[in-house]
Write an enzyme that holds these catalytic residues in place. Structure first.
Site, mmCIF file in Angstrom:
data_model
loop_
_atom_site.group_PDB
_atom_site.id
_atom_site.type_symbol
_atom_site.label_atom_id
_atom_site.label_comp_id
_atom_site.label_asym_id
_atom_site.label_seq_id
_atom_site.Cartn_x
_atom_site.Cartn_y
_atom_site.Cartn_z
ATOM 1 N N HIS A 1 5.787 2.550 7.274
ATOM 2 C CA HIS A 1 5.244 3.759 8.364
ATOM 3 C C HIS A 1 5.217 5.127 6.592
ATOM 4 O O HIS A 1 4.359 5.632 6.629
ATOM 5 C CB HIS A 1 6.581 4.592 8.817
ATOM 6 C CG HIS A 1 5.648 5.539 9.770
ATOM 7 N ND1 HIS A 1 4.913 5.579 11.077
ATOM 8 C CD2 HIS A 1 6.131 7.291 9.372
ATOM 9 C CE1 HIS A 1 4.215 7.316 10.691
ATOM 10 N NE2 HIS A 1 4.991 7.454 10.203
ATOM 11 N N GLU B 1 1.898 -1.653 10.899
ATOM 12 C CA GLU B 1 3.127 -1.348 11.842
ATOM 13 C C GLU B 1 3.003 -1.588 12.943
ATOM 14 O O GLU B 1 4.199 -1.119 13.947
ATOM 15 C CB GLU B 1 2.745 0.404 10.875
ATOM 16 C CG GLU B 1 3.601 1.403 11.329
ATOM 17 C CD GLU B 1 3.098 2.851 11.457
ATOM 18 O OE1 GLU B 1 4.008 3.085 10.492
ATOM 19 O OE2 GLU B 1 2.709 2.792 11.910
ATOM 20 N N ASN C 1 9.892 -23.634 -13.959
ATOM 21 C CA ASN C 1 10.364 -25.090 -14.201
ATOM 22 C C ASN C 1 11.124 -26.091 -13.672
ATOM 23 O O ASN C 1 11.339 -26.624 -13.612
ATOM 24 C CB ASN C 1 11.120 -24.634 -15.770
ATOM 25 C CG ASN C 1 10.751 -26.446 -16.717
ATOM 26 O OD1 ASN C 1 9.945 -27.106 -17.049
ATOM 27 N ND2 ASN C 1 12.109 -26.178 -16.961
#
Length: 685
Positions: A44, A66, A399
Site C-alpha cells: 500500500h 493489494e 555453486n
C-alpha cells in the site's frame, strides 16, 4: 517533486524487500495475519507513493496485487502456493519497473499486464464478498448504466498528521477516469490562526467514466475513519472517457496542489535528499551515531581551543601541558575517525537478505530439498565492501546449491537427511570480517578435480599437489567439473571471478572440503576499504606498506635454506614447503642497502594459496593508514593497490601482493617445490 524521487525509490525497494521476506516466511497451511498485514502495508505504501509522484504504471499494477492481499487479510480467501509464487513474481516485476523508472526510462509493461491478468483471474475465482459501502454512500441504482460519480470528500482536520495526503487520493481517482475537482476554502482560518499541520479544505469531485464503486472505495480505504465520504452515481448519458486519459489526469495535480497544505512528513523528506537521482547515494544512520559524532566533535573543539591557548606566549614550563594536550588531541582524533567510519557500517543482513529467495527458487528448479540457515546477520561492515561482495556470495551459494547438495534420493542412499542445508555465517576476527558458506553436501571430489586439471593442461600428470592445492584449482579460469551445461553452472565462468573480485577488496577466499561430508568456503575481508592496517617496510631508501592481512610471518634469512633453480629463480625452504623469493628492489628498480641475503629480511606474504617471500631492507612500524586511490589521483600502477601519506608528509605506496607476484613472474608449481625433497643435493647457498 523530482527532488524526492530518489527517496521514493529507496523506500519502495526496501518495501519490496519486506514483502519478499514475509512472503517467503508464510505458512500457507496456517496463515499468520500479521505477516499478511505487513506485506499489505508495504504494498500500500508503494502504491500510494507511486501515485503521489505520478508513476501510475506502478500504482495501477500494485492496486490489483493489494486487492488480493486485502481479501486474504480480511479472511475472505486463503492463499495457495500458486498465489505466493504469483506475489513473488510481482515483487520481481515491481523491482524491474523501479529500476527502469530510476534510470528515467519507460518500463516494459508486458510482464506487468500478464501478471495483472493472472491476479484478476485469481480474484474472479475467489469467494470474496462485495465490499461494504462506505459511510454516507448512496446505493447504486439497480437499473441503468453508471457513467460517473459525484464524490464529496470532507477529511478531518487531523488527516495530514496521520501521514495521509489528500492530493495523493485525488491522483489515484484520476487513474480511474476523468476528474474535475473543486476545493472549498470556507473553513480556512486567518493566517495568524492557521496551523500548518491541519487540513481545512474539503473537495467536490466529479469522476467521469464507468468506474466500479468498489474501486473508488479502495482509494479511500485507509482514510474512511478520518473523513466524511459521499458517493453519488451519475446515470446521465454522457460519454465515458478512457481511464488512462493522461491529458485529463495531469491538470488535476495543478488544480488541487495549490490549496492543499503540504503534509509535515513531506517537509521532512526534503531534508533527507537533494541532488540528482542518478548520482545520489544515501545511507541510513541511527540517530545515536549522529549524536555520538556531534559530542565527539565538541570534545575536539575543546581540545583545539586548549591547544590554541597554550600556543599564545608559550613558555617551556608549559611543555608538559602541551604534551598532554597533543596526546588528548591524538586520542580524540582516533575516536572521531572510528565514529565517522561507523556511520558507513551496515549489518551484513542487507547482503544476506537476497538468499532465502534464491535458495527457494533454485532448489525448486533443481528438484532438491534445501534449507538455508543464517548466522551473524547483525555483523557490520563497510557499505562499499558489502555492495561489492554481493556477486561473489551469489556465485558461491549457487555453486553449493548446484554442485554441493545432492539429490534427495542420493542423500537418503548415503544415510543423510533428504533435506540438505546451506549455512551463511558472518563474524569478526581481529580487524577483518569472515564470511562462511557451509553446505553438508557431497564435498569436492579431489580425484575428479585433479584429472580434469590434467586434461585441461593446468597441471602435469606427475605434479604432486596437496589436497588443499588440488581443491584450489576450482578457482582457475575456465575450470569446471560439470558433466553438462546449465544456466546455473558448468561454463567455468564463476569461481575465478569470485576470487578476483574478493582479491580486489584486499580479501581472500579459501575452501575446505571433505568428500561425502560437505564444503566450507571462507571469505576474509577488511572491515573497510578506507583504512588499512599495514606493515611499513623500507627498501632502497623508500617506504612501502604491506597489508597486514596478507602477511604470514617475517623472518631473518638463513641462506642455508635457500635453493636456486633454472632461470635464476630462488626458493626458500619454510618448514615443509618451498617459497619463491622476490627481491623487491629488483622489481621496483631501486638500489638496496645490501644485495646480500644475509643482511636482509624476508616478509612471507600470501595471495590466495600462493606464498612468496619478499626480500626487504628493514621492517618499520605497524600502523593504520588512510588509503588514497592511485587510479583516481594518477593512474593504475601494477603491483600497487594505493598510496597513503605518512606522518612526516611523505607518500608511501601500498603493495598489491597478487600484482607483485605477477610482476616478478613467479608461479608456484608443486613440481618445482617438491623436486628438492627428492634431491637435496640441488640446494645451494
Amino acid at each position: 517533486m523530482s527532488q524526492f524521487h530518489q527517496v521514493f525509490f529507496e523506500e519502495s525497494l526496501e518495501g519490496l524487500d519486506i514483502m519478499e521476506k514475509h512472503l517467503l516466511a508464510l505458512d500457507i497451511a496456517s496463515i499468520d495475519l500479521e505477516e499478511i498485514n505487513t506485506i499489505f502495508r508495504a504494498a500500500h505504501s508503494i502504491k500510494g507513493g507511486a501515485g503521489t509522484f505520478g508513476f501510475m504504471q506502478v500504482s495501477n499494477f500494485t492496486h490489483v496485487l493489494e486487492t488480493l492481499l486485502d481479501e486474504v487479510r480480511s479472511e475472505k480467501r486463503g492463499l495457495s502456493k500458486e498465489d505466493v509464487n504469483l506475489l513473488l513474481q510481482s515483487v520481481d516485476c515491481l523491482r524491474t519497473m523501479m529500476d527502469c523508472l530510476q534510470a528515467e526510462s519507460e518500463p516494459d509493461l508486458a510482464e506487468a499486464k500478464a501478471l495483472q491478468a493472472r491476479f484478476e483471474a485469481a480474484l474472479a475465482g475467489g469467494d470474496a464478498a462485495a465490499a461494504p459501502a462506505s459511510a454516507g454512500s448512496e446505493p447504486v441504482p439497480a437499473g441503468g448504466s453508471i457513467t460517473g460519480w459525484q464524490i464529496q470528500f470532507r477529511p478531518e482536520t487531523h488527516i495530514l498528521r496521520t501521514g495521509n495526503e489528500p492530493l495523493r487520493l485525488i491522483r489515484e481517482l484520476a487513474a480511474l477516469g476523468t476528474v474535475e475537482v473543486t476545493a472549498s476554502c470556507e473553513a480556512l482560518p486567518e493566517v495568524e490562526q492557521l496551523v500548518p499541520e491541519d487540513c481545512y479544505l474539503h473537495w467536490e469531485i466529479e469522476l467521469r467514466g464507468g468506474v466500479d464503486k468498489a474501486a473508488i472505495e479502495e482509494v479511500f480505504e485507509w482514510v474512511e475513519d478520518d473523513c466524511e465520504l459521499v458517493l453519488v452515481p451519475r446515470l446521465a448519458p454522457e460519454p465515458a472517457m478512457p481511464a488512462a486519459d493522461k491529458s485529463a489526469a495531469e491538470p488535476v495535480a495543478a488544480t488541487a496542489a495549490a490549496p492543499i497544505p503540504a503534509a509535515s512528513g513531506t517537509a521532512a523528506v526534503a531534508e533527507k535528499k537533494t541532488g540528482t537521482p542518478k548520482e545520489a547515494a544515501s545511507i541510513r544512520v541511527g540517530i545515536d551515531k549522529i549524536d555520538s559524532l556531534i559530542n565527539m566533535v565538541g570534545e575536539l573543539v575543546i581540545t583545539q581551543s586548549m591547544l590554541g591557548q597554550l600556543g599564545k606566549d608559550f613558555q617551556m614550563d608549559r611543555l608538559v601541558n602541551l604534551q598532554e594536550g597533543l596526546a588528548q588531541l591524538e586520542h580524540h582524533t582516533r575516536e572521531l575517525q572510528e565514529r565517522v567510519m561507523s556511520i558507513r557500517m551496515v549489518p551484513i543482513s542487507f547482503a544476506f537478505s537476497r538468499f532465502p529467495r534464491l535458495v527457494r527458487d533454485l532448489s525448486s528448479t533443481l528438484g532438491k530439498n534445501i534449507q538455508l540457515l543464517m548466522e551473524g546477520e547483525n555483523t557490520e561492515l563497510d557499505k562499499t565492501v558489502m555492495e561489492k561482495i554481493g556477486d561473489p556470495l551469489v556465485h558461491l551459494v549457487r555453486n553449493s546449491l548446484d554442485h554441493g547438495i545432492e539429490m534427495p534420493d542420493v542423500r537418503a542412499a548415503n544415510g543423510k537427511p533428504e533435506t540438505g542445508s546451506i549455512t551463511l555465517s558472518a563474524y569478526h576476527q581481529g580487524g577483518n570480517i569472515l564470511i562462511e558458506i557451509i553446505d553438508d553436501g557431497g564435498g569436492l571430489k579431489t580425484d575428479v578435480i585433479r584429472n580434469k586439471a590434467v586434461q585441461k593442461g593446468l597441471i602435469k600428470e606427475g605434479d604432486r599437489l596437496s589436497k588443499e592445492q588440488v581443491n584450489d584449482l576450482i578457482f582457475r579460469p575456465g575450470f569446471s567439473t560439470a558433466e553438462k551445461l546449465s544456466d546455473i553452472s558448468g561454463r567455468g565462468v564463476g569461481m575465478d571471478v569470485v576470487r578476483r573480485n574478493i582479491q580486489a577488496l584486499n580479501g581472500s577466499v579459501h575452501v575446505h572440503s571433505e568428500e561425502g561430508k560437505g564444503s566450507t568456503f571462507t571469505i576474509a575481508l577488511p572491515l573497510t576499504l578506507a583504512i588499512l592496517d599495514g606493515q611499513l617496510i623500507e627498501c632502497g631508501g623508500e617506504t612501502y606498506i604491506f597489508p597486514l592481512i596478507s602477511i604470514v610471518e617475517s623472518i631473518q634469512i638463513d641462506t642455508r635454506m635457500v635453493s636456486r633453480v633454472a632461470a635464476g629463480c630462488e626458493l626458500f625452504r619454510l618448514r615443509e614447503e618451498y617459497v619463491p623469493i622476490i627481491r623487491l628492489y629488483d622489481v621496483f628498480n631501486v638500489e638496496p642497502r645490501s644485495r646480500s641475503l644475509d643482511d636482509s629480511l624476508m616478509v612471507v606474504v600470501e595471495s590466495g594459496t600462493e606464498k612468496v617471500g619478499v626480500v626487504v631492507d628493514d621492517l618499520l612500524a605497524q600502523q593504520q593508514v588512510v588509503i588514497k586511490s592511485l587510479e583516481d589521483n594518477y593512474e593504475p600502477v601494477k603491483g600497487v593497490s594505493g598510496a597513503t601519506i605518512l606522518g612526516d608528509g611523505t607518500v608511501a605506496l601500498i603493495l598489491d601482493i597478487k600484482g607483485l607476484i605477477e610482476m616478478a613472474g613467479v608461479r608456484q608449481f608443486a613440481s618445482q617445490k617438491n623436486m628438492f625433497a627428492e634431491d637435496p643435493g640441488n640446494q645451494a647457498a
